[in-house]
Design a protein around this motif. Sequence first.
Motif, PDB file in Angstrom:
ATOM      1  N   TYR A  79      58.055  38.118  74.511  1.00 25.49           N
ATOM      2  CA  TYR A  79      56.674  38.684  75.122  1.00 25.49           C
ATOM      3  C   TYR A  79      56.223  39.663  73.986  1.00 25.49           C
ATOM      4  N   GLU A  87      47.433  45.128  76.944  1.00 23.73           N
ATOM      5  CA  GLU A  87      47.552  43.609  77.523  1.00 23.73           C
ATOM      6  C   GLU A  87      48.883  43.057  77.116  1.00 23.73           C
ATOM      7  N   LEU A  88      49.228  42.179  78.047  1.00 25.28           N
ATOM      8  CA  LEU A  88      50.672  41.531  78.017  1.00 25.28           C
ATOM      9  C   LEU A  88      49.909  40.126  76.869  1.00 25.28           C
ATOM     10  N   ASP A  89      49.835  40.204  75.677  1.00 30.35           N
ATOM     11  CA  ASP A  89      49.453  38.917  74.923  1.00 30.35           C
ATOM     12  C   ASP A  89      49.985  37.684  75.224  1.00 30.35           C
ATOM     13  N   VAL A 124      46.459  40.858  81.754  1.00 31.78           N
ATOM     14  CA  VAL A 124      47.183  39.578  81.583  1.00 31.78           C
ATOM     15  C   VAL A 124      46.153  38.647  81.765  1.00 31.78           C
ATOM     16  N   SER A 126      46.178  34.949  82.225  1.00 36.25           N
ATOM     17  CA  SER A 126      47.309  33.856  82.508  1.00 36.25           C
ATOM     18  C   SER A 126      46.668  32.494  82.275  1.00 36.25           C
ATOM     19  N   TYR A 134      53.114  35.067  87.963  1.00 40.67           N
ATOM     20  CA  TYR A 134      52.815  36.587  87.835  1.00 40.67           C
ATOM     21  C   TYR A 134      52.677  37.248  88.977  1.00 40.67           C
ATOM     22  N   GLU A 158      43.062  36.358  85.618  1.00 41.45           N
ATOM     23  CA  GLU A 158      43.062  37.564  85.127  1.00 41.45           C
ATOM     24  C   GLU A 158      44.144  38.430  86.039  1.00 41.45           C
TER      25      GLU A 158
END
Length: 166
Positions: A79, A87-89, A124, A126, A134, A158
């Motif tokens: 990750y 943000e979880l890119d 995130v 997605s 998620y 999102e």
Amino acid sequence: MSTRTSPISQPIMIRRAVARDAKRLTRIVRGSKAYEGKYAAAVAGYRVGPDYIEAHRTFVAVVADEQGDGRGDRVLGFYSLVLSPPELDLLFVADGAQGRGIGRLLVAHMRSEARAAGLDHVRVVSHRPAEGFYHRVGAVRTGTVPANPPAVPWDRPEFGFLIPRR
């Protein structure tokens, strides 16, 4: 570096990604079965380069090699956490390692890293097929990101993770 047990028979370590991981991470992204068919265009030319790894908090879940030098680690997933804006890119688990708790381990680690960085939430955007994942790992749906053709011709869900202080 942290070590956790999982349904895989060997201990899984989560360590900071290094430049020599770049090609392996790119292969995981481009080879993901979740991006086959109509989704293939989104990752066709995608590259996780050493510059990306250097610029962001990128971590890999690995089964350690015998020598302990990191060169023979088997990468199971990774990750990338962007701090500003939070943000979880990227979050990918190799196809052969899915369903074994690797994604859940990566999310727990990401939350810990976000907390250590002083973040109170992480956004995130997605991929549609990952929406259920998620939800299961505690993200809350916050909206929809409109399509961005030609690379991403579909709307995307999102999510947000709340990062409680301890």
